[in-house]
Design an enzyme around this catalytic site. Structure first.
Site, PDB file in Angstrom:
ATOM      1  N   TYR A  27       0.725  -1.073   0.078  1.00  0.00           N
ATOM      2  CA  TYR A  27      -0.090   0.058  -0.075  1.00  0.00           C
ATOM      3  C   TYR A  27       1.117   1.367  -0.107  1.00  0.00           C
ATOM      4  O   TYR A  27       0.435   2.215  -0.591  1.00  0.00           O
ATOM      5  CB  TYR A  27      -0.832   0.108   1.238  1.00  0.00           C
ATOM      6  CG  TYR A  27      -1.938   1.157   1.167  1.00  0.00           C
ATOM      7  CD1 TYR A  27      -2.886   0.841   0.440  1.00  0.00           C
ATOM      8  CD2 TYR A  27      -1.775   2.241   1.672  1.00  0.00           C
ATOM      9  CE1 TYR A  27      -4.132   1.987   0.301  1.00  0.00           C
ATOM     10  CE2 TYR A  27      -2.456   3.336   1.391  1.00  0.00           C
ATOM     11  CZ  TYR A  27      -3.863   3.273   0.758  1.00  0.00           C
ATOM     12  OH  TYR A  27      -4.793   4.157   0.585  1.00  0.00           O
ATOM     13  N   PHE A  83      -7.432  20.815 -24.929  1.00  0.00           N
ATOM     14  CA  PHE A  83      -7.683  19.435 -25.046  1.00  0.00           C
ATOM     15  C   PHE A  83      -8.959  19.080 -24.306  1.00  0.00           C
ATOM     16  O   PHE A  83      -8.982  19.836 -23.170  1.00  0.00           O
ATOM     17  CB  PHE A  83      -6.279  18.585 -24.918  1.00  0.00           C
ATOM     18  CG  PHE A  83      -6.985  17.196 -24.793  1.00  0.00           C
ATOM     19  CD1 PHE A  83      -6.947  16.527 -26.102  1.00  0.00           C
ATOM     20  CD2 PHE A  83      -7.199  16.219 -23.934  1.00  0.00           C
ATOM     21  CE1 PHE A  83      -7.553  15.366 -26.488  1.00  0.00           C
ATOM     22  CE2 PHE A  83      -7.680  15.223 -23.912  1.00  0.00           C
ATOM     23  CZ  PHE A  83      -7.792  14.360 -25.135  1.00  0.00           C
ATOM     24  N   ASP A 115       2.107  19.672 -20.960  1.00  0.00           N
ATOM     25  CA  ASP A 115       1.226  18.583 -21.178  1.00  0.00           C
ATOM     26  C   ASP A 115       2.246  17.516 -21.868  1.00  0.00           C
ATOM     27  O   ASP A 115       2.404  17.602 -23.286  1.00  0.00           O
ATOM     28  CB  ASP A 115      -0.229  18.545 -21.826  1.00  0.00           C
ATOM     29  CG  ASP A 115      -0.901  17.414 -22.060  1.00  0.00           C
ATOM     30  OD1 ASP A 115      -0.149  16.350 -21.842  1.00  0.00           O
ATOM     31  OD2 ASP A 115      -1.892  17.387 -22.361  1.00  0.00           O
ATOM     32  N   LYS A 128      -0.045   7.108 -23.530  1.00  0.00           N
ATOM     33  CA  LYS A 128       0.521   7.521 -24.932  1.00  0.00           C
ATOM     34  C   LYS A 128       1.850   7.018 -25.211  1.00  0.00           C
ATOM     35  O   LYS A 128       2.401   5.903 -25.497  1.00  0.00           O
ATOM     36  CB  LYS A 128       0.232   8.626 -25.434  1.00  0.00           C
ATOM     37  CG  LYS A 128      -1.077   8.980 -25.530  1.00  0.00           C
ATOM     38  CD  LYS A 128      -2.341   9.274 -24.455  1.00  0.00           C
ATOM     39  CE  LYS A 128      -3.675   9.610 -24.585  1.00  0.00           C
ATOM     40  NZ  LYS A 128      -4.447   9.857 -23.443  1.00  0.00           N
ATOM     41  N   ARG A 172     -13.248  14.460 -34.313  1.00  0.00           N
ATOM     42  CA  ARG A 172     -12.359  15.704 -33.521  1.00  0.00           C
ATOM     43  C   ARG A 172     -13.054  17.016 -34.334  1.00  0.00           C
ATOM     44  O   ARG A 172     -12.059  17.820 -35.169  1.00  0.00           O
ATOM     45  CB  ARG A 172     -11.135  15.479 -33.752  1.00  0.00           C
ATOM     46  CG  ARG A 172     -10.456  14.406 -32.863  1.00  0.00           C
ATOM     47  CD  ARG A 172     -10.442  14.663 -31.451  1.00  0.00           C
ATOM     48  NE  ARG A 172     -11.316  14.243 -30.505  1.00  0.00           N
ATOM     49  CZ  ARG A 172     -11.037  14.051 -29.238  1.00  0.00           C
ATOM     50  NH1 ARG A 172     -10.037  13.914 -28.646  1.00  0.00           N
ATOM     51  NH2 ARG A 172     -12.351  14.027 -28.396  1.00  0.00           N
TER      52      ARG A 172
HETATM   53  O1  PLI Z   1      -6.894   9.917 -21.235  1.00  0.00           O
HETATM   54  P1  PLI Z   1      -5.905  10.360 -20.134  1.00  0.00           P
HETATM   55  O2  PLI Z   1      -6.921  10.831 -19.125  1.00  0.00           O
HETATM   56  O3  PLI Z   1      -5.019   9.298 -19.777  1.00  0.00           O
HETATM   57  O4  PLI Z   1      -5.248  11.719 -20.664  1.00  0.00           O
HETATM   58  C1  PLI Z   1      -5.964  12.870 -21.170  1.00  0.00           C
HETATM   59  C2  PLI Z   1      -5.309  13.490 -22.079  1.00  0.00           C
HETATM   60  C3  PLI Z   1      -4.447  14.799 -21.849  1.00  0.00           C
HETATM   61  N1  PLI Z   1      -3.780  15.284 -22.767  1.00  0.00           N
HETATM   62  C4  PLI Z   1      -3.712  15.077 -24.118  1.00  0.00           C
HETATM   63  C5  PLI Z   1      -2.985  15.771 -24.923  1.00  0.00           C
HETATM   64  C6  PLI Z   1      -4.317  13.833 -24.472  1.00  0.00           C
HETATM   65  O5  PLI Z   1      -4.369  13.327 -25.877  1.00  0.00           O
HETATM   66  C7  PLI Z   1      -5.354  13.127 -23.307  1.00  0.00           C
HETATM   67  C8  PLI Z   1      -5.909  11.939 -23.892  1.00  0.00           C
HETATM   68  N2  PLI Z   1      -6.003  11.700 -25.194  1.00  0.00           N
HETATM   69  C9  PLI Z   1      -6.908  10.742 -25.575  1.00  0.00           C
HETATM   70  C10 PLI Z   1      -7.861   9.990 -24.707  1.00  0.00           C
HETATM   71  C11 PLI Z   1      -7.097  10.552 -26.858  1.00  0.00           C
HETATM   72  O6  PLI Z   1      -7.637   9.486 -27.452  1.00  0.00           O
HETATM   73  O7  PLI Z   1      -6.237  11.316 -27.575  1.00  0.00           O
END
Ligand code: PLI
Length: 460
Positions: free
Chosen positions: A75, A127, A218, A261, A385
């Site tokens: 934990y 975003f 970001d 990502k 988008r």
């Molecule tokens: O999906 P998360 O919560 O892990 O991350 C949010 C997020 C933040 N910043 C940017 C630039 C993103 O591209 C982003 C999430 N993007 C998604 C889910 C996408 O499909 O592009």
């Protein structure tokens, strides 16, 4: 024999495969209708090639999977947390780390800690989740990206750059004290995966600091951004992506990160900062929303996979093949004269739905319709988008009408082959052939937050 351009290939081979279900056009027509013409609401098993997102859809390596077995599921004080912390310091340079379950968890914590009600938060294009967390914390987002970013045809090499004049005008208008921080997304997702130059982040950092404003990166796709700097910016061609990334991050005070990502994992994120007081606040806040500060909503194994993914993702050979694969799809589509955002993005190809469906007005959701029609044609799933993603103005309730009305074909890392992308390109070309027959959509259900995820549509 005449030589063509030297071919490239992926720096890995396939060890495990996941079979895909093949469907008929009739199956797909029924599935999309049932999903309210929203590709987010399709069942994944009804999808052949899934280009919805590159988020959490990446293939992990054997090294990462081996790391999953090394999870220290304590934990408190998991060794995987300390390993992740040391890698964040090594590759990004931030002093302090708070893990979160994914990027929006990091955005929530940082927005709540840094934004006072009524403050402004400038950034290089919104975003979806980032802006919403800023708004929920009482802030107002202001777009200060360069104008070229809103033009699909502009070939500017760094379309993600912040316009220093727009940023300075905002400072003059509202005063530095009324600006919570400035965000730099790198690359800029909503602009089409477009990068920010080193020169730009340096200048933004200088201007912001002159007025006592923090710079928040970001960093979700900052490694991909670093590759573009290496390829396009003078003085960086001999530097490694790792060196460029660290310099880039050094011009920011903090970062929010979706590890799903760049970092090649299926779940995970973090917020990283240099300021000790801010770290203290974040450490307090994370316990409320995510979990103790040494796991932040993640299992130990997930932190280990993310730390290991970081080591693999930053390698030049990985990033180069990743971005060249995306460009491979872009070049195929170019051969079919498909209207797209140029230059091609780092994580996706963005189809220009305005040009694709010139006869469908924006209030009939042309990009939403295009994503649905590509799915019907071949089982390839992309994502809207455009106007649906842009949502509504929080003050007036009016729909935003963004200049960019796009369908994103997003390439997960290390998942699909060139042959898959050949199928994708052919399908988009067929849909383009039939473009005159396409119909607009009307929205029949609209959720309050982030409507693109769950909105329902019917054909006009
Ligand atoms: O999906 P998360 O919560 O892990 O991350 C949010 C997020 C933040 N910043 C940017 C630039 C993103 O591209 C982003 C999430 N993007 C998604 C889910 C996408 O499909 O592009």
């Amino acid at each position: 024999m005449s030589f063509k351009q030297k071919p490239w290939a992926e720096p890995f081979k396939v060890k495990v495969v996941e079979p895909l279900k093949m469907t008929t056009q009739n199956d797909r027509e029924n599935a999309i209708k049932e999903a309210g013409y929203n590709t987010f609401l399709l069942k994944s098993e009804d999808v052949y090639i899934d280009l919805l997102t590159d988020s959490g859809t990446n293939a992990m390596s054997d090294y990462q999977w081996a790391g999953m077995m090394m999870g220290d599921e304590a934990y408190a004080g998991s060794k995987n947390y300390y390993y992740l912390e040391s890698n964040v310091r090594k590759y990004y340079g931030y002093k302090y780390l708070v893990p979160t379950h994914q990027g929006r968890g990091a955005e929530n914590l940082l927005s709540q800690c840094l934004i006072k009600k009524g403050q402004y938060v400038p950034g290089n294009m919104y975003f979806t989740t980032t802006r919403l967390h800023q708004e929920l914390a009482g802030g107002t987002f202001v777009d200060v990206i360069i104008d070229e970013a809103h033009d699909p045809q502009s070939e500017h090499p760094f379309k993600g750059n912040i316009c220093l004049n727009k940023f300075e005008d905002l400072i003059k208008k509202v005063g530095g004290g009324n600006i919570a921080y400035v965000t730099i997304g790198a690359t800029v997702n909503m602009a089409g995966g477009q990068p920010v130059s080193m020169k730009n982040i340096k200048e933004v950092h200088e201007l912001a600091h002159k007025h006592g404003i923090k710079v928040v990166l970001d960093a979700t796709r900052a490694m991909e951004n670093a590759y573009y700097i290496q390829q396009r910016e003078e003085g960086y061609s001999q530097k490694t992506v790792a060196e460029i990334l660290k310099e880039f991050a050094s011009y920011s005070d903090a970062a929010t990160m979706s590890g799903k990502k760049d970092l090649l994992v299926n779940i995970g994120g973090f917020v990283a900062v240099n300021d000790e007081d801010l770290f203290e606040e974040l450490r307090n806040m994370v316990v409320v929303y995510e979990g103790l500060h040494t796991y932040g909503g993640l299992a130990g194994r997930d932190m280990e996979a993310m730390a290991r993914g970081m080591e693999e993702a930053v390698l030049d050979e990985h990033i180069s093949s990743r971005i060249r694969q995306v460009a491979y799809l872009g070049n195929l589509l170019d051969d079919y004269n498909i209207p797209m955002v140029k230059p091609f993005g780092g994580h996706a190809i963005f189809l220009d739905a305005r040009k694709f469906y010139e006869h469908i007005p924006q209030n009939q959701y042309p990009a939403q319709a295009l994503a649905a029609n590509i799915y019907i044609n071949s089982g390839v799933r992309g994502m809207e988008r455009g106007i649906v993603s842009a949502g509504r103005n929080k003050e007036t309730g009016e729909e935003y009408f963004p200049k960019l009305e796009l369908v994103r074909l997003t390439i997960p890392r290390r998942v699909y082959t060139q042959a898959h992308l050949d199928v994708v390109a052919y399908s988009v070309a067929e849909v383009y052939e039939n473009r005159k027959n396409a119909k607009g959509l009307k929205m029949v259900y609209e959720p309050k937050y982030l409507r693109f995820f769950q909105a329902l549509f019917e054909e006009m």
